[in-house]
Design a protein around this motif. Structure first.
Motif, PDB file in Angstrom:
ATOM      1  N   ILE B   3      85.202  98.961  55.404  1.00 12.00           N
ATOM      2  CA  ILE B   3      85.559  98.417  54.084  1.00 12.00           C
ATOM      3  C   ILE B   3      86.497  99.350  53.316  1.00 12.00           C
ATOM      4  CG2 ILE B   3      83.585  96.862  53.753  1.00 12.00           C
ATOM      5  CD1 ILE B   3      82.313  99.054  52.009  1.00 12.00           C
ATOM      6  N   PHE B   4      86.563 100.618  53.727  1.00 10.80           N
ATOM      7  CA  PHE B   4      87.482 101.518  53.034  1.00 10.80           C
ATOM      8  C   PHE B   4      88.909 101.462  53.613  1.00 10.80           C
ATOM      9  CE2 PHE B   4      83.263 103.008  51.890  1.00 10.80           C
ATOM     10  CZ  PHE B   4      83.369 102.851  50.516  1.00 10.80           C
ATOM     11  N   ASP B   5      89.111 100.582  54.582  1.00  6.82           N
ATOM     12  CA  ASP B   5      90.477 100.185  54.944  1.00  6.82           C
ATOM     13  C   ASP B   5      90.905  99.003  54.065  1.00  6.82           C
ATOM     14  OD1 ASP B   5      90.812 102.084  56.884  1.00  6.82           O
ATOM     15  OD2 ASP B   5      90.051 100.799  58.494  1.00  6.82           O
ATOM     16  N   ILE B   6      89.930  98.343  53.430  1.00  3.23           N
ATOM     17  CA  ILE B   6      90.234  97.223  52.532  1.00  3.23           C
ATOM     18  C   ILE B   6      90.420  97.759  51.107  1.00  3.23           C
ATOM     19  CG2 ILE B   6      89.390  95.042  51.579  1.00  3.23           C
ATOM     20  CD1 ILE B   6      89.945  94.811  54.536  1.00  3.23           C
ATOM     21  N   ILE B   7      89.419  98.497  50.607  1.00  2.08           N
ATOM     22  CA  ILE B   7      89.560  99.224  49.340  1.00  2.08           C
ATOM     23  C   ILE B   7      89.933 100.652  49.730  1.00  2.08           C
ATOM     24  CG2 ILE B   7      88.393 100.034  47.255  1.00  2.08           C
ATOM     25  CD1 ILE B   7      88.885  97.012  47.281  1.00  2.08           C
ATOM     26  N   GLY B   8      91.206 100.929  49.785  1.00  5.18           N
ATOM     27  CA  GLY B   8      91.708 102.199  50.282  1.00  5.18           C
ATOM     28  C   GLY B   8      92.730 101.922  51.367  1.00  5.18           C
ATOM     29  N   PRO B   9      93.450 102.889  51.839  1.00  6.57           N
ATOM     30  CA  PRO B   9      93.292 104.300  51.475  1.00  6.57           C
ATOM     31  C   PRO B   9      93.876 104.628  50.096  1.00  6.57           C
ATOM     32  CG  PRO B   9      95.197 104.003  52.882  1.00  6.57           C
ATOM     33  CD  PRO B   9      94.541 102.667  52.778  1.00  6.57           C
ATOM     34  N   VAL B  10      93.511 105.819  49.603  1.00  6.73           N
ATOM     35  CA  VAL B  10      94.198 106.377  48.437  1.00  6.73           C
ATOM     36  C   VAL B  10      95.516 106.926  48.952  1.00  6.73           C
ATOM     37  CG1 VAL B  10      94.135 108.109  46.621  1.00  6.73           C
ATOM     38  CG2 VAL B  10      92.027 106.944  47.300  1.00  6.73           C
ATOM     39  N   MET B  11      96.594 106.511  48.352  1.00  6.02           N
ATOM     40  CA  MET B  11      97.911 106.898  48.883  1.00  6.02           C
ATOM     41  C   MET B  11      98.958 106.948  47.774  1.00  6.02           C
ATOM     42  SD  MET B  11      99.195 103.288  50.534  1.00  6.02           S
ATOM     43  CE  MET B  11     100.897 103.498  49.994  1.00  6.02           C
ATOM     44  N   VAL B  12     100.009 107.698  48.050  1.00  7.77           N
ATOM     45  CA  VAL B  12     101.170 107.678  47.164  1.00  7.77           C
ATOM     46  C   VAL B  12     102.033 106.492  47.576  1.00  7.77           C
ATOM     47  CG1 VAL B  12     103.316 108.916  46.650  1.00  7.77           C
ATOM     48  CG2 VAL B  12     101.141 110.126  46.608  1.00  7.77           C
ATOM     49  N   GLY B  13     102.447 105.666  46.614  1.00 11.78           N
ATOM     50  CA  GLY B  13     103.198 104.455  46.893  1.00 11.78           C
ATOM     51  C   GLY B  13     104.602 104.753  47.380  1.00 11.78           C
ATOM     52  N   PRO B  14     105.374 103.671  47.623  1.00 14.98           N
ATOM     53  CA  PRO B  14     105.060 102.278  47.331  1.00 14.98           C
ATOM     54  C   PRO B  14     104.567 101.441  48.512  1.00 14.98           C
ATOM     55  CG  PRO B  14     107.405 102.516  47.675  1.00 14.98           C
ATOM     56  CD  PRO B  14     106.798 103.877  47.874  1.00 14.98           C
TER      57      PRO B  14
END
Lengths: 291, 220
Positions: B3-14
């Protein structure tokens, strides 16, 4: 093992185990990744807090390398404060926050992909505004985040969350459906209400194409985050009012997959059709290429 | 599905494919090189070449080569940081045939003179594939500790490597074998469930017939 492959699975597991849906999703995560309930919750909380940080760190002066993105979130904030807000305080705030996170992403700031970078503004807009507006406890917001994640996982498994394979319906559409389900839960909706909120939100976004200008996550993506967030609120409100979707939630997801497959390639993140080939888009492209 | 591939990852955009995936390719390449990068030739292909500038793909690749991960706030400034550190970076166009649309060819030189050529593909959602190492086809994601052994195609090398892993209680998650031609260059790519000890990797490097060992550690 707790495994779910459909919205129906989520609802029936919740009934069988006599657990709220968010706990079913957390339990499945604990089993899949071999972590404790506390560890899982802490990770989800970190995701939510990162969304909050992105919102707080919004810089109104940032402009994306293409020059197309920046400053819209600030304009919306000023307008909301002007006394001429058309949409009501909550919705005004939702629009503002969706733009802020979407623009932050375009300007290379840190965001949480939810489910993707292009749609990263929808869930924070709906959730952070709800928390601020209703003075919610943060843990309750994290519970609702599990609902968004579980719904998103089902959509990813049975359809898609990538614009390149399903069009924008798979990105903003999925994000909107996830947010609607979470919002229905936050406002006291039961499982049936949660999944019908999801169904409404996704139905309203079916067929949406992915045709961004110059292939960048800017136009129309950023403003569509705002539209997807508002659609989540509309959908949750309909479900909370007791309105039910004539099409079963899992069938809506299946429709999204079929529609995605039938969309021509030029409307799936290739930059070869739709808005991407307009005269205005060509002018932007010329400017970019000249650099 | 995590589920943290769905909510996440934390990343710098864009973009998860053009930014986060590009950082990851750079990061894995730096790990495989096993030392700081002195100079890098970065050759872009397909959509990486066409839309990379607007997505910060170049900055992302360089950030990864400097050891940054996808959520590092310094990614937008990586080109300036590399210049300050005296890392020589050149960009160009990769002439590839039938490659994945988001591909990059990296030619790296390390501070002790070690060289490495890597072809990476960004598959979407921040997931990547290392498709080539030093001209020989490979296929791994960098999600596991990965041992890559270049050897002469002759009997016994697979046993030497797998016996060592068994001896060190390292379980093999997946294993792939490739060779250019019979008796020519061969490559083993072994994804492991545990880390391979550093001294075991050095031991492998000294075996006759083994030409080069690269290792992707997930630690540090």
């Amino acid at each position: 093992m707790i495994i779910y492959h459909s919205i129906n699975d989520l609802v029936s597991l919740s009934e069988q185990l006599k657990l709220p849906m968010w706990q079913v999703i957390r339990k499945a995560d604990c089993e899949a990744r071999q972590v404790s309930e506390e560890e899982s919750f802490a990770t989800m909380k970190k995701m939510y807090q990162t969304m909050k940080q992105t919102d707080a760190d919004y810089d109104k002066n940032l402009v994306s390398p293409s020059g197309m993105a920046g400053g819209a979130g600030e304009k919306m904030r000023v307008f909301n404060a002007s006394g001429r807000n058309l949409a009501g305080e909550y919705l005004g705030l939702v629009m503002e926050k969706a733009l802020k996170t979407g623009e932050s992403n375009a300007c290379m700031k840190r965001i949480v992909a939810a489910p993707t970078a292009g749609s990263c503004g929808v869930i924070p807009a709906v959730f952070l505004s709800f928390e601020e507006f209703n003075h919610m406890l943060e843990d309750r917001m994290v519970e609702a985040m599990y609902i968004t994640a579980g719904i998103g996982a089902v959509i990813a498994e049975n359809a898609s969350i990538a614009g390149a394979s399903g069009g924008c319906q798979a990105e903003i559409g999925s994000a909107s459906a996830m947010a609607a389900a979470g919002l229905a839960y936050l406002q006291g909706g039961d499982n049936e209400c949660i999944v019908h909120a999801m169904a409404f939100a996704l139905k309203n976004m079916l067929g949406l194409t992915c045709d961004p200008v110059c292939g960048l996550v800017e136009v129309p993506c950023i403003k569509r985050n705002s539209a997807g967030a508002v659609n989540a609120v509309t959908s949750a409100q309909m479900a909370l009012a007791g309105i039910r979707s004539a099409i079963a939630p899992d069938e809506v997801i299946d429709s999204m997959r079929r529609i995605g497959n039938e969309l021509p390639a030029c409307l799936k993140e290739t930059g070869m059709g739709g808005l991407a080939v307009t005269e205005s888009a060509m002018k932007v492209k010329e400017k970019l290429d000249a650099r | 599905m995590n589920i943290f591939d769905i909510i996440g990852p934390v990343m710098v955009g864009p973009s998860s494919s053009h930014t986060a995936g590009a950082v990851r390719i750079g990061y894995i390449s730096r790990k495989l090189l096993g030392e700081n990068v002195k100079s890098a030739e970065i050759l872009l292909y397909g959509s990486f070449l066409a839309t990379g500038k607007g997505h910060g793909t170049q900055k992302a690749l360089v950030a990864g080569l400097m050891g940054m991960k996808a959520d590092d706030n310094r990614i937008p400034y990586s080109l300036e940081l590399a210049e300050e550190l005296g890392i020589e970076i050149t960009f160009g166009e990769a002439l590839l045939r039938d490659a994945h649309p988001n591909s990059v060819l990296l030619r790296l030189l390390g501070e002790t003179g070690r060289t490495l050529e890597i072809m990476g593909e960004s598959l979407g959602g921040g997931i990547v594939n290392i498709a080539q190492i030093d001209g020989i086809a490979t296929n791994f994601s960098g999600d596991y500790p990965t041992l890559v052994v270049h050897n002469i195609d002759q009997p016994g090398h697979v046993t030497e490597v797998t016996s060592m892993l068994a001896h060190k209680s390292v379980n093999i998650a997946s294993m792939q074998l490739y060779r250019s031609n019979r008796g020519g260059d061969a490559v083993m790519v072994i994804e492991c469930d545990q880390e391979v000890p550093a001294d075991s990797i050095q031991w492998l490097e000294h075996i006759e017939g083994i030409k080069k060992v690269t290792y992707l550690s997930l630690q540090g």
